[in-house]
Design a protein around this motif. Structure first.
Motif, PDB file in Angstrom:
ATOM      1  N   ILE A   8       0.424  42.669  79.760  1.00 33.11           N
ATOM      2  CA  ILE A   8      -0.090  44.207  80.342  1.00 33.11           C
ATOM      3  C   ILE A   8      -1.341  43.955  81.005  1.00 33.11           C
ATOM      4  O   ILE A   8      -2.374  43.525  80.223  1.00 33.11           O
ATOM      5  CB  ILE A   8       0.220  45.175  79.084  1.00 33.11           C
ATOM      6  CG1 ILE A   8       1.409  45.049  78.689  1.00 33.11           C
ATOM      7  CG2 ILE A   8      -0.170  46.600  79.769  1.00 33.11           C
ATOM      8  CD1 ILE A   8       2.618  45.105  79.415  1.00 33.11           C
ATOM      9  N   GLY A   9      -1.558  44.587  81.999  1.00 35.90           N
ATOM     10  CA  GLY A   9      -3.041  44.816  82.665  1.00 35.90           C
ATOM     11  C   GLY A   9      -3.649  43.516  83.185  1.00 35.90           C
ATOM     12  O   GLY A   9      -4.688  43.600  83.588  1.00 35.90           O
ATOM     13  N   GLN A  10      -2.719  42.592  83.695  1.00 28.66           N
ATOM     14  CA  GLN A  10      -3.309  41.433  84.237  1.00 28.66           C
ATOM     15  C   GLN A  10      -2.579  40.863  85.468  1.00 28.66           C
ATOM     16  O   GLN A  10      -2.170  39.844  85.566  1.00 28.66           O
ATOM     17  CB  GLN A  10      -3.567  40.062  83.164  1.00 28.66           C
ATOM     18  CG  GLN A  10      -4.270  40.469  82.138  1.00 28.66           C
ATOM     19  CD  GLN A  10      -5.684  40.404  82.392  1.00 28.66           C
ATOM     20  OE1 GLN A  10      -6.094  40.206  83.706  1.00 28.66           O
ATOM     21  NE2 GLN A  10      -6.501  40.772  81.538  1.00 28.66           N
ATOM     22  N   ASP A  11      -2.089  41.969  86.019  1.00 30.69           N
ATOM     23  CA  ASP A  11      -1.107  41.678  87.110  1.00 30.69           C
ATOM     24  C   ASP A  11      -1.738  40.911  88.268  1.00 30.69           C
ATOM     25  O   ASP A  11      -1.122  39.935  88.829  1.00 30.69           O
ATOM     26  CB  ASP A  11      -0.886  43.104  87.814  1.00 30.69           C
ATOM     27  CG  ASP A  11       0.144  43.861  86.984  1.00 30.69           C
ATOM     28  OD1 ASP A  11       0.456  43.499  85.854  1.00 30.69           O
ATOM     29  OD2 ASP A  11       0.767  44.939  87.447  1.00 30.69           O
ATOM     30  N   GLU A  12      -3.104  40.923  88.510  1.00 31.90           N
ATOM     31  CA  GLU A  12      -3.911  40.294  89.690  1.00 31.90           C
ATOM     32  C   GLU A  12      -3.856  38.850  89.237  1.00 31.90           C
ATOM     33  O   GLU A  12      -3.413  38.179  89.954  1.00 31.90           O
ATOM     34  CB  GLU A  12      -5.111  40.758  89.885  1.00 31.90           C
ATOM     35  CG  GLU A  12      -5.942  40.265  91.091  1.00 31.90           C
ATOM     36  CD  GLU A  12      -7.188  40.897  91.477  1.00 31.90           C
ATOM     37  OE1 GLU A  12      -7.913  40.124  92.384  1.00 31.90           O
ATOM     38  OE2 GLU A  12      -7.583  41.714  90.867  1.00 31.90           O
ATOM     39  N   ALA A  13      -4.069  38.583  87.885  1.00 36.97           N
ATOM     40  CA  ALA A  13      -4.357  37.212  87.674  1.00 36.97           C
ATOM     41  C   ALA A  13      -3.070  36.447  87.422  1.00 36.97           C
ATOM     42  O   ALA A  13      -2.860  35.260  87.861  1.00 36.97           O
ATOM     43  CB  ALA A  13      -4.873  37.011  86.141  1.00 36.97           C
ATOM     44  N   ILE A  14      -1.924  37.077  87.132  1.00 40.52           N
ATOM     45  CA  ILE A  14      -0.667  36.586  86.964  1.00 40.52           C
ATOM     46  C   ILE A  14      -0.068  36.232  88.581  1.00 40.52           C
ATOM     47  O   ILE A  14       0.568  35.219  88.666  1.00 40.52           O
ATOM     48  CB  ILE A  14       0.466  37.679  86.497  1.00 40.52           C
ATOM     49  CG1 ILE A  14       0.018  37.636  85.087  1.00 40.52           C
ATOM     50  CG2 ILE A  14       1.732  37.199  86.789  1.00 40.52           C
ATOM     51  CD1 ILE A  14       1.068  38.713  84.209  1.00 40.52           C
ATOM     52  N   ASP A  15      -0.550  37.365  89.475  1.00 36.35           N
ATOM     53  CA  ASP A  15      -0.105  37.054  90.848  1.00 36.35           C
ATOM     54  C   ASP A  15      -0.909  35.702  91.193  1.00 36.35           C
ATOM     55  O   ASP A  15      -0.018  34.911  92.259  1.00 36.35           O
ATOM     56  CB  ASP A  15      -0.331  38.184  91.965  1.00 36.35           C
ATOM     57  CG  ASP A  15       0.591  39.498  91.617  1.00 36.35           C
ATOM     58  OD1 ASP A  15       1.671  39.045  91.018  1.00 36.35           O
ATOM     59  OD2 ASP A  15       0.099  40.373  91.780  1.00 36.35           O
ATOM     60  N   ASP A  16      -2.002  35.502  91.050  1.00 34.57           N
ATOM     61  CA  ASP A  16      -2.663  34.320  91.409  1.00 34.57           C
ATOM     62  C   ASP A  16      -2.275  33.194  91.082  1.00 34.57           C
ATOM     63  O   ASP A  16      -2.066  31.964  91.800  1.00 34.57           O
ATOM     64  CB  ASP A  16      -4.032  34.494  91.048  1.00 34.57           C
ATOM     65  CG  ASP A  16      -4.963  35.671  92.088  1.00 34.57           C
ATOM     66  OD1 ASP A  16      -4.497  35.894  93.137  1.00 34.57           O
ATOM     67  OD2 ASP A  16      -6.128  35.837  91.652  1.00 34.57           O
ATOM     68  N   VAL A  68       0.892  32.635  89.785  1.00 34.02           N
ATOM     69  CA  VAL A  68       2.391  32.450  90.380  1.00 34.02           C
ATOM     70  C   VAL A  68       2.239  31.828  91.552  1.00 34.02           C
ATOM     71  O   VAL A  68       3.107  30.855  92.156  1.00 34.02           O
ATOM     72  CB  VAL A  68       3.055  33.562  90.291  1.00 34.02           C
ATOM     73  CG1 VAL A  68       4.395  33.530  91.214  1.00 34.02           C
ATOM     74  CG2 VAL A  68       3.456  34.060  88.727  1.00 34.02           C
ATOM     75  N   ASP A  69       1.286  32.084  92.626  1.00 27.19           N
ATOM     76  CA  ASP A  69       1.239  31.870  93.732  1.00 27.19           C
ATOM     77  C   ASP A  69       0.723  30.461  93.809  1.00 27.19           C
ATOM     78  O   ASP A  69       1.343  29.546  94.706  1.00 27.19           O
ATOM     79  CB  ASP A  69      -0.084  32.793  94.675  1.00 27.19           C
ATOM     80  CG  ASP A  69       0.186  34.059  95.129  1.00 27.19           C
ATOM     81  OD1 ASP A  69       1.534  34.454  94.934  1.00 27.19           O
ATOM     82  OD2 ASP A  69      -0.718  34.947  95.403  1.00 27.19           O
ATOM     83  N   LEU A  70      -0.075  29.961  92.952  1.00 26.67           N
ATOM     84  CA  LEU A  70      -0.354  28.376  92.757  1.00 26.67           C
ATOM     85  C   LEU A  70       0.783  27.712  92.494  1.00 26.67           C
ATOM     86  O   LEU A  70       1.150  26.786  93.062  1.00 26.67           O
ATOM     87  CB  LEU A  70      -1.361  28.174  91.853  1.00 26.67           C
ATOM     88  CG  LEU A  70      -2.542  28.713  92.182  1.00 26.67           C
ATOM     89  CD1 LEU A  70      -3.694  28.550  90.792  1.00 26.67           C
ATOM     90  CD2 LEU A  70      -3.293  27.863  93.305  1.00 26.67           C
ATOM     91  N   MET A 126      -5.568  25.140  86.294  1.00 28.34           N
ATOM     92  CA  MET A 126      -6.147  26.587  86.315  1.00 28.34           C
ATOM     93  C   MET A 126      -7.006  26.558  85.086  1.00 28.34           C
ATOM     94  O   MET A 126      -6.829  26.089  84.144  1.00 28.34           O
ATOM     95  CB  MET A 126      -5.012  27.704  86.017  1.00 28.34           C
ATOM     96  CG  MET A 126      -4.024  27.459  86.892  1.00 28.34           C
ATOM     97  SD  MET A 126      -2.743  28.710  86.731  1.00 28.34           S
ATOM     98  CE  MET A 126      -1.278  28.045  87.467  1.00 28.34           C
ATOM     99  N   ILE A 127      -8.271  27.323  85.370  1.00 29.05           N
ATOM    100  CA  ILE A 127      -9.091  27.787  84.480  1.00 29.05           C
ATOM    101  C   ILE A 127      -9.243  29.230  84.048  1.00 29.05           C
ATOM    102  O   ILE A 127      -9.411  29.995  85.020  1.00 29.05           O
ATOM    103  CB  ILE A 127     -10.361  27.314  84.685  1.00 29.05           C
ATOM    104  CG1 ILE A 127     -10.521  25.691  84.657  1.00 29.05           C
ATOM    105  CG2 ILE A 127     -11.300  27.790  83.469  1.00 29.05           C
ATOM    106  CD1 ILE A 127     -12.106  25.365  84.992  1.00 29.05           C
TER     107      ILE A 127
END
Length: 339
Positions: free
Chosen positions: A302-310, A312-314, A331-332
């Motif tokens: 929860i609350g880390q949508d932007e990091a998850i999107d980055d 998954v894009d990779l 990834m780091i």
């Protein structure tokens, strides 16, 4: 506990090689009886290297080194077939397999090291008839089998005797690499893991026999799928064995359930039963899994949508071939503790 057996030696039958006859397995006779079962697919380069080694004047005892399951023993069996096909002196030479474990387990009043010595003596005396093969040859430098090492090292210094050894890469480094005397007597040959494409070709080659033996329809589209599944979900084993084993298990499972065609469901069941991989994961396609990846992750974090999107894009870029195929996605995750 090892099962011990006692085999009486006949006094009526004379043989110049009684210890070879009694304590070894004649690979040449086995492969001659069923040649199609002993083909080393996609190993032309390794076969040529092995054949060259045996035909050398010096240092002509090959040592096959490679991970478990890459087909070292299969290569030796294919070599036995190749020798039978020659129109020269090699045609009359046979490969016999020496099992140190069997020598140790058979109780007949003679010691393990005495029997091994007699086999080596017979191999040397009849070097124009036999080539020895010792699988897991690292055992001669390990545990109860070490007496064999003291016997075979001086024997191999005489070029007349030829032994083919096989061992895994890990056990080579642990038991053989540090033994200079043994290293100097073997011609080292690396047997690498086959590629996905090479293994798919093997599946295609063996499929007609599997289809006949199991009386099943084996769709072409599963040839590559079974190899990819074995690579993805059985990472601690090696090609081609792990893919062939998965294929064999799935076809057997289909047969015992009265099915007439192999499907993804059969492969998924074996992976679920043997490796605890949920069937819903293996049955769905890679595209479907990638499509749901972001949503599945966001449902858990929860609350880390932007990091998850980055992230998954990779992963999607990698899957689409837009990144270097030879390196993993790295990834780091940086942030303060507890985020």
């Amino acid at each position: 506990n090892k099962m011990k057996v006692s085999i009486p030696m006949s006094e009526e039958t004379y043989s110049e090689t009684p210890y070879i006859d009694r304590y070894t397995v004649n690979i040449s006779q086995i492969v001659q009886a069923n040649p199609s079962q002993h083909v080393a697919y996609n190993r032309d380069a390794e076969m040529e290297r092995l054949w060259t080694s045996l035909n050398k004047v010096t240092l002509n005892s090959p040592l096959l080194i490679g991970p478990f399951g890459v087909g070292k023993t299969q290569l030796v069996e294919a070599l036995a077939l190749k020798m039978l096909e020659q129109d020269n002196a090699w045609h009359d030479r046979q490969i016999i397999q020496i099992s140190l474990a069997n020598l140790m387990s058979i109780t007949d009043g003679e010691t393990y090291d005495y029997k091994f010595q007699q086999i080596i003596t017979e191999l040397t005396t009849h070097a124009d008839q036999y080539v020895g093969f010792i699988d897991e040859i690292h055992q001669i430098n390990a545990g109860d089998y070490q007496a064999a090492g003291q016997i075979i090292k001086p024997a191999l210094s005489r070029d007349k005797l030829q032994i083919i050894g096989a061992t895994t890469t890990e056990e080579f480094h642990q038991y053989i690499e540090g033994d200079g005397a043994l290293m100097s007597r073997f011609d080292l040959i690396a047997i690498p893991e086959l590629s996905v494409l090479q293994t798919v070709n093997i599946i295609h080659q063996i499929k007609p026999k599997f289809s006949q033996d199991y009386d099943l329809v084996l769709p072409d589209e599963l040839d590559q799928r079974v190899v990819e599944l074995s690579v993805r979900y059985i990472p601690d084993q090696f090609l081609p064995r792990k893919a062939i084993s998965l294929y064999d298990s799935a076809t057997a499972y289909a047969k015992i359930h009265g099915d007439h065609e192999l499907t993804m469901r059969h492969l998924a069941h074996i992976l679920a039963f043997d490796f605890n991989i949920p069937e819903r994961i293996t049955i769905s396609s890679a595209d479907e899994r990638l499509e749901r990846l972001a949503d599945n992750m966001k449902a858990q974090v929860i609350g880390q949508d932007e990091a998850i999107d980055d992230m998954v894009d990779l992963i999607i870029e990698k899957a689409a071939g837009l990144r270097n195929d030879k390196t993993p996605v790295s990834m780091i995750l940086a942030g303060t503790p507890g985020v």
